[in-house]
Scaffold this motif. Sequence first.
Motif, PDB file in Angstrom:
ATOM      1  N   PHE A  84      -1.246  62.445   3.197  1.00 20.43           N
ATOM      2  CA  PHE A  84      -0.169  63.143   3.899  1.00 20.43           C
ATOM      3  C   PHE A  84      -0.254  64.636   3.634  1.00 20.43           C
ATOM      4  O   PHE A  84      -0.405  65.064   2.489  1.00 20.43           O
ATOM      5  CB  PHE A  84       1.178  62.605   3.413  1.00 20.43           C
ATOM      6  CG  PHE A  84       2.362  63.039   4.227  1.00 20.43           C
ATOM      7  CD1 PHE A  84       2.726  62.357   5.385  1.00 20.43           C
ATOM      8  CD2 PHE A  84       3.140  64.111   3.809  1.00 20.43           C
ATOM      9  CE1 PHE A  84       3.838  62.749   6.122  1.00 20.43           C
ATOM     10  CE2 PHE A  84       4.256  64.501   4.547  1.00 20.43           C
ATOM     11  CZ  PHE A  84       4.600  63.826   5.700  1.00 20.43           C
ATOM     12  N   LYS A  85      -0.167  65.436   4.696  1.00 19.71           N
ATOM     13  CA  LYS A  85      -0.107  66.897   4.571  1.00 19.71           C
ATOM     14  C   LYS A  85       1.348  67.290   4.363  1.00 19.71           C
ATOM     15  O   LYS A  85       2.162  67.175   5.277  1.00 19.71           O
ATOM     16  CB  LYS A  85      -0.652  67.562   5.834  1.00 19.71           C
ATOM     17  CG  LYS A  85      -2.097  67.242   6.135  1.00 19.71           C
ATOM     18  CD  LYS A  85      -3.017  67.899   5.136  1.00 19.71           C
ATOM     19  CE  LYS A  85      -4.470  67.552   5.415  1.00 19.71           C
ATOM     20  NZ  LYS A  85      -5.369  68.071   4.375  1.00 19.71           N
TER      21      LYS A  85
ATOM     22  N   ARG B 228      11.163  67.546  10.379  1.00 15.99           N
ATOM     23  CA  ARG B 228      10.547  68.839  10.050  1.00 15.99           C
ATOM     24  C   ARG B 228      10.450  69.735  11.272  1.00 15.99           C
ATOM     25  O   ARG B 228      10.390  70.967  11.143  1.00 15.99           O
ATOM     26  CB  ARG B 228       9.198  68.637   9.375  1.00 15.99           C
ATOM     27  CG  ARG B 228       9.323  68.032   7.973  1.00 15.99           C
ATOM     28  CD  ARG B 228       7.975  67.662   7.400  1.00 15.99           C
ATOM     29  NE  ARG B 228       7.322  66.623   8.141  1.00 15.99           N
ATOM     30  CZ  ARG B 228       7.534  65.306   7.975  1.00 15.99           C
ATOM     31  NH1 ARG B 228       8.383  64.882   7.062  1.00 15.99           N
ATOM     32  NH2 ARG B 228       6.890  64.431   8.718  1.00 15.99           N
TER      33      ARG B 228
ATOM     34  N   ASP C 177       6.962  70.575  16.648  1.00 13.62           N
ATOM     35  CA  ASP C 177       6.925  69.645  15.514  1.00 13.62           C
ATOM     36  C   ASP C 177       6.044  70.262  14.426  1.00 13.62           C
ATOM     37  O   ASP C 177       5.360  71.255  14.665  1.00 13.62           O
ATOM     38  CB  ASP C 177       6.400  68.278  15.950  1.00 13.62           C
ATOM     39  CG  ASP C 177       6.898  67.144  15.052  1.00 13.62           C
ATOM     40  OD1 ASP C 177       7.549  67.428  14.017  1.00 13.62           O
ATOM     41  OD2 ASP C 177       6.639  65.975  15.378  1.00 13.62           O
ATOM     42  N   ASP C 178       6.067  69.656  13.250  1.00  8.05           N
ATOM     43  CA  ASP C 178       5.275  70.234  12.152  1.00  8.05           C
ATOM     44  C   ASP C 178       3.800  69.874  12.275  1.00  8.05           C
ATOM     45  O   ASP C 178       2.929  70.731  12.161  1.00  8.05           O
ATOM     46  CB  ASP C 178       5.827  69.834  10.774  1.00  8.05           C
ATOM     47  CG  ASP C 178       5.796  68.338  10.513  1.00  8.05           C
ATOM     48  OD1 ASP C 178       5.831  67.551  11.482  1.00  8.05           O
ATOM     49  OD2 ASP C 178       5.761  67.945   9.330  1.00  8.05           O
ATOM     50  N   VAL C 179       3.519  68.586  12.515  1.00  6.21           N
ATOM     51  CA  VAL C 179       2.135  68.103  12.470  1.00  6.21           C
ATOM     52  C   VAL C 179       1.811  67.292  13.718  1.00  6.21           C
ATOM     53  O   VAL C 179       2.590  66.417  14.116  1.00  6.21           O
ATOM     54  CB  VAL C 179       1.904  67.245  11.199  1.00  6.21           C
ATOM     55  CG1 VAL C 179       0.567  66.525  11.254  1.00  6.21           C
ATOM     56  CG2 VAL C 179       1.978  68.131   9.950  1.00  6.21           C
TER      57      VAL C 179
ATOM     58  N   ALA D 184      -0.632  64.483  14.792  1.00  2.00           N
ATOM     59  CA  ALA D 184      -1.585  63.496  14.271  1.00  2.00           C
ATOM     60  C   ALA D 184      -2.223  62.812  15.481  1.00  2.00           C
ATOM     61  O   ALA D 184      -3.135  63.364  16.084  1.00  2.00           O
ATOM     62  CB  ALA D 184      -0.888  62.538  13.325  1.00  2.00           C
ATOM     63  N   THR D 185      -1.739  61.627  15.891  1.00  2.00           N
ATOM     64  CA  THR D 185      -2.297  60.976  17.085  1.00  2.00           C
ATOM     65  C   THR D 185      -1.737  61.574  18.379  1.00  2.00           C
ATOM     66  O   THR D 185      -2.300  61.352  19.451  1.00  2.00           O
ATOM     67  CB  THR D 185      -1.981  59.470  17.085  1.00  2.00           C
ATOM     68  OG1 THR D 185      -0.569  59.303  17.236  1.00  2.00           O
ATOM     69  CG2 THR D 185      -2.456  58.805  15.811  1.00  2.00           C
ATOM     70  N   GLY D 186      -0.605  62.255  18.285  1.00  3.61           N
ATOM     71  CA  GLY D 186       0.000  62.889  19.452  1.00  3.61           C
ATOM     72  C   GLY D 186       1.080  62.071  20.135  1.00  3.61           C
ATOM     73  O   GLY D 186       1.733  62.571  21.059  1.00  3.61           O
ATOM     74  N   GLY D 187       1.293  60.845  19.683  1.00  6.42           N
ATOM     75  CA  GLY D 187       2.269  59.974  20.330  1.00  6.42           C
ATOM     76  C   GLY D 187       3.696  60.511  20.288  1.00  6.42           C
ATOM     77  O   GLY D 187       4.440  60.411  21.274  1.00  6.42           O
ATOM     78  N   THR D 188       4.069  61.091  19.165  1.00  7.99           N
ATOM     79  CA  THR D 188       5.430  61.618  19.003  1.00  7.99           C
ATOM     80  C   THR D 188       5.684  62.774  19.966  1.00  7.99           C
ATOM     81  O   THR D 188       6.703  62.817  20.666  1.00  7.99           O
ATOM     82  CB  THR D 188       5.641  62.093  17.558  1.00  7.99           C
ATOM     83  OG1 THR D 188       5.319  61.028  16.661  1.00  7.99           O
ATOM     84  CG2 THR D 188       7.072  62.535  17.325  1.00  7.99           C
TER      85      THR D 188
ATOM     86  N   LEU E 138      -4.079  67.825  13.007  1.00 11.24           N
ATOM     87  CA  LEU E 138      -5.051  67.061  12.218  1.00 11.24           C
ATOM     88  C   LEU E 138      -6.194  66.665  13.162  1.00 11.24           C
ATOM     89  O   LEU E 138      -6.129  65.642  13.845  1.00 11.24           O
ATOM     90  CB  LEU E 138      -4.383  65.838  11.583  1.00 11.24           C
ATOM     91  CG  LEU E 138      -3.179  66.155  10.671  1.00 11.24           C
ATOM     92  CD1 LEU E 138      -2.580  64.869  10.110  1.00 11.24           C
ATOM     93  CD2 LEU E 138      -3.569  67.117   9.548  1.00 11.24           C
TER      94      LEU E 138
HETATM   95  P1  5GP Z   1       1.704  61.362  15.718  1.00 11.04           P
HETATM   96  O1  5GP Z   1       2.766  60.831  16.616  1.00 11.04           O
HETATM   97  O2  5GP Z   1       1.073  62.627  16.286  1.00 11.04           O
HETATM   98  O3  5GP Z   1       0.695  60.348  15.324  1.00 11.04           O
HETATM   99  O4  5GP Z   1       2.398  61.750  14.353  1.00 11.04           O
HETATM  100  C1  5GP Z   1       3.085  62.954  14.259  1.00 11.04           C
HETATM  101  C2  5GP Z   1       4.427  62.751  13.634  1.00 11.04           C
HETATM  102  O5  5GP Z   1       4.298  62.151  12.355  1.00 11.04           O
HETATM  103  C3  5GP Z   1       5.094  64.099  13.432  1.00 11.04           C
HETATM  104  O6  5GP Z   1       6.478  63.973  13.693  1.00 11.04           O
HETATM  105  C4  5GP Z   1       4.827  64.431  11.980  1.00 11.04           C
HETATM  106  O7  5GP Z   1       5.955  65.000  11.373  1.00 11.04           O
HETATM  107  C5  5GP Z   1       4.492  63.097  11.331  1.00 11.04           C
HETATM  108  N1  5GP Z   1       3.252  63.150  10.534  1.00 11.04           N
HETATM  109  C6  5GP Z   1       2.149  62.390  10.684  1.00 11.04           C
HETATM  110  N2  5GP Z   1       1.240  62.679   9.756  1.00 11.04           N
HETATM  111  C7  5GP Z   1       1.752  63.676   9.015  1.00 11.04           C
HETATM  112  C8  5GP Z   1       1.269  64.432   7.883  1.00 11.04           C
HETATM  113  O8  5GP Z   1       0.159  64.249   7.346  1.00 11.04           O
HETATM  114  N3  5GP Z   1       2.098  65.406   7.411  1.00 11.04           N
HETATM  115  C9  5GP Z   1       3.310  65.644   7.956  1.00 11.04           C
HETATM  116  N4  5GP Z   1       4.057  66.627   7.425  1.00 11.04           N
HETATM  117  N5  5GP Z   1       3.798  64.940   8.993  1.00 11.04           N
HETATM  118  C10 5GP Z   1       3.027  63.979   9.520  1.00 11.04           C
END
Ligand code: 5GP
Length: 175
Positions: free
Chosen positions: A24-25, A62, A122-124, A126-130, A154
């Motif tokens: 986790f970052k 965040r 958003d802060d991060v 990752a896969t982009g789903g959020t 990421l």
């Molecule tokens: P995604 O939907 O892009 O896979 O995940 C992004 C969401 O999960 C963001 O809301 C983010 O806050 C959280 N997230 C996923 N991995 C990390 C991480 O390594 N560090 C932080 N700070 N948030 C993460």
Amino acid sequence: SAAVPHWSRLIRDVPDFPRPGIVFKDITPVLADAAAFAGAIDASAGAWRAAPPDAVAGIEARGFILGAALARELGCGFVPVRKPGKLPGTTLFEEYALEYGRDRLELHADALPAGARVLVVDDVLATGGTLRAAVALLRRQGARVCGAQVLVELSMLRGRDRWDDPAPLHAALAL
Ligand code: 5GP
């Protein structure tokens, strides 16, 4: 190297969070340091200063911290995109896939006037789903999404490859 922004040195790797095998970052040390926080917000604002949005929509939790600071920096309003059951008014929701199961994001149905130009934060990435779920939700509410801003992308998780959207996606830092 000199190309690495000073604030990014405070991002901390936390192994095995939230589950074994995930690194986790952790951006909380960036927020805790006044100069780093200012630098992170300044870097996030750069792409949007020329044509500021009407509002920033920040994703819980965040994305609230960064999004509210960014809204102040850009001189615009702030709208929360929340986890289920938190918003008191009439809401719209959007479901999205997680690695295991589904989650949802909620938005007040009257959060923004129709046609408002909104920047999603958003802060991060990752896969982009959020981020994609938040964009879909804001569009259904009637907003015009002018772009998305994250502090950290990421790269290995390829969220950008799934960003098939005309609105630009900017990351202050790619890791
Ligand atoms: P995604 O939907 O892009 O896979 O995940 C992004 C969401 O999960 C963001 O809301 C983010 O806050 C959280 N997230 C996923 N991995 C990390 C991480 O390594 N560090 C932080 N700070 N948030 C993460």
